[in-house]
Structure formats: C-alpha cells, structure tokens
Design an enzyme around this catalytic site. Sequence first.
Site, short mmCIF file in Angstrom:
data_model
loop_
_atom_site.label_atom_id
_atom_site.label_comp_id
_atom_site.label_asym_id
_atom_site.label_seq_id
_atom_site.Cartn_x
_atom_site.Cartn_y
_atom_site.Cartn_z
N ARG A 34 0.83 -1.21 0.00
CA ARG A 34 0.00 0.00 0.00
C ARG A 34 0.86 1.25 0.00
O ARG A 34 0.53 2.26 -0.60
CB ARG A 34 -0.95 0.02 1.19
CG ARG A 34 -1.88 1.22 1.09
CD ARG A 34 -2.88 1.28 2.19
NE ARG A 34 -2.25 1.48 3.47
CZ ARG A 34 -2.81 1.17 4.63
NH1 ARG A 34 -4.01 0.65 4.65
NH2 ARG A 34 -2.18 1.38 5.76
N LYS A 89 -2.32 6.88 1.26
CA LYS A 89 -2.08 7.25 2.67
C LYS A 89 -1.06 8.39 2.66
O LYS A 89 0.14 8.18 2.64
CB LYS A 89 -1.56 6.06 3.47
CG LYS A 89 -2.03 6.12 4.94
CD LYS A 89 -1.68 4.87 5.66
CE LYS A 89 -2.45 4.56 6.92
NZ LYS A 89 -3.74 5.11 7.18
N GLU A 136 -15.80 7.35 4.75
CA GLU A 136 -14.98 6.80 5.85
C GLU A 136 -15.43 7.44 7.16
O GLU A 136 -16.14 8.44 7.16
CB GLU A 136 -13.50 7.13 5.64
CG GLU A 136 -12.94 6.53 4.38
CD GLU A 136 -11.43 6.41 4.44
OE1 GLU A 136 -10.92 5.68 5.30
OE2 GLU A 136 -10.78 7.07 3.60
C1 LIG Z 1 -4.87 4.32 7.78
C2 LIG Z 1 -6.25 4.68 7.38
C3 LIG Z 1 -7.30 3.74 7.42
C4 LIG Z 1 -7.15 2.34 7.98
O1 LIG Z 1 -6.23 1.57 7.31
P1 LIG Z 1 -5.56 0.30 8.05
O2 LIG Z 1 -4.65 -0.27 7.03
O3 LIG Z 1 -6.67 -0.62 8.40
O4 LIG Z 1 -4.87 0.83 9.26
C5 LIG Z 1 -8.55 4.13 6.96
N1 LIG Z 1 -8.76 5.40 6.52
C6 LIG Z 1 -7.78 6.32 6.50
C7 LIG Z 1 -8.09 7.68 5.99
C8 LIG Z 1 -6.50 5.99 6.94
O5 LIG Z 1 -5.55 6.93 6.91
#
Ligand SMILES: *Cc1c(COP(=O)(O)O)cnc(C)c1O
Length: 304
Positions: free
Chosen positions: A43, A145, A181
């Site tokens: 990722r 991310k 989200e």
């Molecule tokens: C990190 C994150 C998540 C969750 O991702 P994981 O891989 O499950 O930790 C969901 N939404 C956002 C905006 C994030 O930054």
Amino acid sequence: MTEPIRINRSTTRKPRPKDSDLGFGQIFTDHMFLAGPQKHVERMNSSARRLCIPPLDADMALSSIVRLVDIDRDWVPGTVGTSLYIRPTVIASEAFLGVRPAKSYIYFVILSPVGAYYPEGMAPVKILVVDKYVRAVDGGVGGAKTSGNYAASLFASDEAKHEGFTQVLWLDGVHRKYLDEVGTMNIMVKIGDEIITPPLTGTILPGVTRDSVLALLRKWGLNVSERQVSIDEVVEAHGRGKLDEVWGTGTAAVVSPVGELAYKGRKMVINGGKIGPLTQRLYDAIVAIQYGQAPDPDGWTLTI
Ligand SMILES: *Cc1c(COP(=O)(O)O)cnc(C)c1O
C-alpha cells in the site's frame, strides 16, 4: 513483484508455563505479532505511485521493519491490549522550492509502544456526519495514505469535537450522500442481515484491517456487500429499527464501535449506544490472531 516474507523464527523457546502459573501481564511468549507488513508495504508503494514518489524496494522495506523491531524488541510491551505501533514514512528531502516531484526522499521507520487502546473496554463513539466539508473527491488522492488527506480532515474534526463528537463520518465529495470513511477508519454498517462497506473506488483508503475484517465476515458465512450506501439508506434503516451495528476499522483501534450518528440535527443511537455482538466478535477474533492465541490461516502475522 514483492518477494516472499522471510520469517525469523526464534532460536530459543521458553518452556511453556502451566496454566495455573499464569498471572496477568507477567509471562510473555517467544514471538511477537507484526501486522502482516507485506500488505502495508504494497500500500505504501501504491500511495507513493499516486504521489510521484519512486517506489521502495519491497524486500528492503519489509526487512527494514523486521530488523528494526528485532533491534528494539525490548520495547515491545507485553500486557494484553498493548502493542508496538510501527510507522514507516517517506518524505521529500530535496532543497527546492516549486511544484514538481522531488528528486530525493528519505524513508524512515519509527516505533512507538502503545498502551491498550480500550483500557476500560470498548467504548462506542459519537460520530457527526458532515455534509459541509469533504475529505476526498473522485479522481483525487483519497485512496493514498498521505498527510495531505489528514490536513484536509482537521478542520471538520475540530468542529465535530467542539460539538461533543469523537470524529466525523465523511460523505462522498460529489453528491455528499454516500458514506466514505469515519475519521481515519474505514466504515461498515450492518443493516438487517447485510453488512455493507463502501467499495474501493479511489476516494477511500484501502485499509488492511478492512480487508481482514471482510475476510473474516466471509469466512463466517455472513452476507457482505462492498457497495455504495447512502446516508439516507442508513437513516431509513435506523427508522425501521434495522441499523443493527456500525463500526470503523483501522490498525490502531482494530474495530471501533459507533454508538451514535448525528446527521442534520438528528441523532441516531445504534444498538442502545452499546457495542454490538458482531463488532465484539470481530475485535476478539482479530486480536486473538494478533496475539497468537488463534490460528492464522491466511498468514496475516509475521513472527520475529
Ligand atoms: C490508515 C487509514 C485507514 C485504515 O487503514 P488500516 O490499514 O486498516 O490501518 C482508513 N482510513 C484512512 C483515511 C486511513 O488513513
């Protein structure tokens, strides 16, 4: 392509104590959990691609984490509920002012021992559904991310906190209608027998915990849909008494129950404001795999 994970087995094994000799937080096993970092490395590279950052060598990224945790293994907390949070990051490091991809970058990994996320048990959170601000739009960087997404979210979360909410629920940036989200977590809602989570269309972060939770739900034979779900559908389901459970998923909290949603001045209490049975079951199942108390058939953990 990424290379297979190398597993460093511990060379010494402590004798396993009798159950009657167990105390609380005093005895530790030979291995520790590391959140199956291969998916996280993948990722990181898909996020990097979207931001014109050159990809990391996947094997190097993985072994940097494994080695660092190994060196700092004394920092790994042992009490149930605690963990070592791992934060790999890439930043541009070129001395340059202007808009273009940087020519040099720094990749670093920091580790932070963290206490139990829910020291007093899982407390359902109050969430404000925002339709005034958006976090990401179709075609944007919502699926990467990157710190810019957090920057985009701060003002709305601040306002929500002032109004007594823990976090916000983001709606899609085009219609301001479909669930995206919740805070920095992926969202799932259970309406009757159907568990619904928004699809990965590029506006939401493809969470690793989301993946794990979906895999468990499917394994348990439950009815899971990755589809758009509108806030109107959620309100309507609540009105019919069918909005059984709502939870967020993310690395830090694993799953986070939502006890109340507020939308356009209307409050929707979910499951009497208490954690729902499925939310609890998911939390217990994932944590048991993380702590090596349950089998890990899908290779989500890596021992160091
Ligand atoms: C990190 C994150 C998540 C969750 O991702 P994981 O891989 O499950 O930790 C969901 N939404 C956002 C905006 C994030 O930054």
